[in-house]
Design an enzyme around this catalytic site. Structure first.
Site, PDB file in Angstrom:
ATOM      1  N   PRO A  22      -8.092  -5.780  31.000  1.00 48.01           N
ATOM      2  CA  PRO A  22      -7.222  -5.701  29.823  1.00 48.01           C
ATOM      3  C   PRO A  22      -6.297  -4.505  29.971  1.00 48.01           C
ATOM      4  O   PRO A  22      -6.759  -3.384  30.205  1.00 48.01           O
ATOM      5  CB  PRO A  22      -8.211  -5.515  28.665  1.00 48.01           C
ATOM      6  N   GLN A  75     -10.454  -8.682  24.147  1.00 50.67           N
ATOM      7  CA  GLN A  75     -10.979  -7.318  24.065  1.00 50.67           C
ATOM      8  C   GLN A  75     -10.634  -6.716  22.712  1.00 50.67           C
ATOM      9  O   GLN A  75      -9.473  -6.687  22.303  1.00 50.67           O
ATOM     10  CB  GLN A  75     -10.442  -6.400  25.158  1.00 50.67           C
ATOM     11  N   CYS A 105     -11.081   3.388  26.638  1.00 52.01           N
ATOM     12  CA  CYS A 105      -9.722   3.915  26.497  1.00 52.01           C
ATOM     13  C   CYS A 105      -9.762   5.343  25.954  1.00 52.01           C
ATOM     14  O   CYS A 105     -10.373   5.590  24.908  1.00 52.01           O
ATOM     15  CB  CYS A 105      -8.900   3.031  25.572  1.00 52.01           C
ATOM     16  N   LYS A 144     -17.007  -2.757  27.849  1.00 52.78           N
ATOM     17  CA  LYS A 144     -16.302  -2.093  28.956  1.00 52.78           C
ATOM     18  C   LYS A 144     -16.281  -0.600  28.677  1.00 52.78           C
ATOM     19  O   LYS A 144     -15.783  -0.165  27.632  1.00 52.78           O
ATOM     20  CB  LYS A 144     -14.875  -2.617  29.104  1.00 52.78           C
ATOM     21  N   HIS A 176     -15.670   1.143  34.336  1.00 51.29           N
ATOM     22  CA  HIS A 176     -14.620   1.866  35.052  1.00 51.29           C
ATOM     23  C   HIS A 176     -15.296   3.074  35.689  1.00 51.29           C
ATOM     24  O   HIS A 176     -15.830   3.931  34.990  1.00 51.29           O
ATOM     25  CB  HIS A 176     -13.527   2.310  34.081  1.00 51.29           C
ATOM     26  N   ASN A 216     -14.892  -1.532  38.044  1.00 57.30           N
ATOM     27  CA  ASN A 216     -13.456  -1.439  37.795  1.00 57.30           C
ATOM     28  C   ASN A 216     -12.982  -0.050  38.212  1.00 57.30           C
ATOM     29  O   ASN A 216     -13.727   0.912  38.123  1.00 57.30           O
ATOM     30  CB  ASN A 216     -13.189  -1.700  36.304  1.00 57.30           C
ATOM     31  N   GLY A 217     -11.727   0.009  38.673  1.00 54.34           N
ATOM     32  CA  GLY A 217     -11.138   1.304  38.995  1.00 54.34           C
ATOM     33  C   GLY A 217     -10.754   1.434  40.457  1.00 54.34           C
ATOM     34  O   GLY A 217     -11.618   1.378  41.332  1.00 54.34           O
ATOM     35  N   ARG A 239      -4.101  -2.523  37.471  1.00 50.95           N
ATOM     36  CA  ARG A 239      -2.658  -2.511  37.676  1.00 50.95           C
ATOM     37  C   ARG A 239      -2.202  -3.090  39.008  1.00 50.95           C
ATOM     38  O   ARG A 239      -1.078  -3.553  39.142  1.00 50.95           O
ATOM     39  CB  ARG A 239      -2.129  -1.089  37.479  1.00 50.95           C
TER      40      ARG A 239
END
Length: 245
Positions: A22, A75, A105, A144, A176, A216-217, A239
């Protein structure tokens, strides 16, 4: 048959081997439709949508999606258990395949609203939200998160967070593999400056083989996906998938 009439054990399992993260201002319905043209099975996620936007905003604008986007997860950003439960019910009505709670976030705006990465310091709040959503819908409810926040980044802190949330019904975690600094770094810097710690996520999977763990990451190449899948259940690409579909 409505989504709410189904039992969780009768829902088809989602293929979590590869998913798209997301991303605010990126993974809107147009981007997701485009990505689905490229891949028929990758698991897609919406941008983070706050509970307030869904309950008091233009719901159709935020939640409408094309049927071709399946499988697609919503999400949510929020902390109030009642609001999260209502939004999970709405997600089921719209036909989403999963509800995911953002606990990763680090932006100031998100912190001021008391959700996102700052909730890693309040695992009981996250657990209450998970419990409320699980009771409200039969959809998978996932979380997440980061591997830690600020100075609360030890292995014991991480395990306490996971175990507290899992105790209320979450068995799928997207991690992440960086900690988040809640002050002093921008969201962009928080995606780049804190070092990646893939081993910590691998260790989590080893400790809890019964959980589904997605990493993730920093994933930018197909060979990296294969390498991670030797240790965890899924890989979430961010990204890199947007900049080089």
């Amino acid at each position: 048959m409505s989504v709410n009439s189904l039992k969780l054990d009768k829902l088809p399992a989602l293929d979590r081997r590869v998913s798209i993260a997301p991303m605010m201002d990126r993974t809107d319905r147009h981007d997701r439709y485009f990505l689905r043209l490229i891949s028929p099975s990758v698991l897609l996620y919406t941008e983070m949508i706050t509970t307030g936007a869904i309950l008091r905003g233009d719901r159709e604008r935020f939640l409408k999606f094309d049927a071709s986007e399946h499988p697609v997860a919503l999400q949510l950003g929020g902390a109030d258990a009642g609001d999260l439960a209502q939004c999970a019910e709405i997600a089921a009505e719209y036909g989403y395949d999963e509800v995911n709670l953002n606990v990763g976030c680090p932006s100031d705006r998100v912190q001021n609203a008391r959700f996102g990465a700052c909730l890693m310091k309040e695992p009981e709040v996250v657990a209450a939200g998970v419990k409320a959503m699980r009771q409200a819908v039969d959809l998978p409810v996932t979380v997440k998160s980061r591997i830690g926040v600020d100075d609360q980044d030890s292995w014991d802190d991480f395990v306490r967070f996971i175990e507290t949330v899992a105790a209320k019904g979450c068995d799928t975690f997207i991690i992440h593999a960086r900690k988040a600094w809640l002050h002093g770094l921008s969201p962009k810097e928080n995606r780049e400056i804190p070092p990646l710690s893939y081993d910590k996520v691998y260790r989590l999977k080893q400790r809890y083989p019964e959980f589904s763990i997605t990493i993730n990451g920093g994933v930018t190449a197909c060979n990296e996906v294969s390498q991670h899948l030797a240790h965890v259940d899924g890989v979430m690409i961010g990204r890199a998938a947007y900049e080089n579909p």
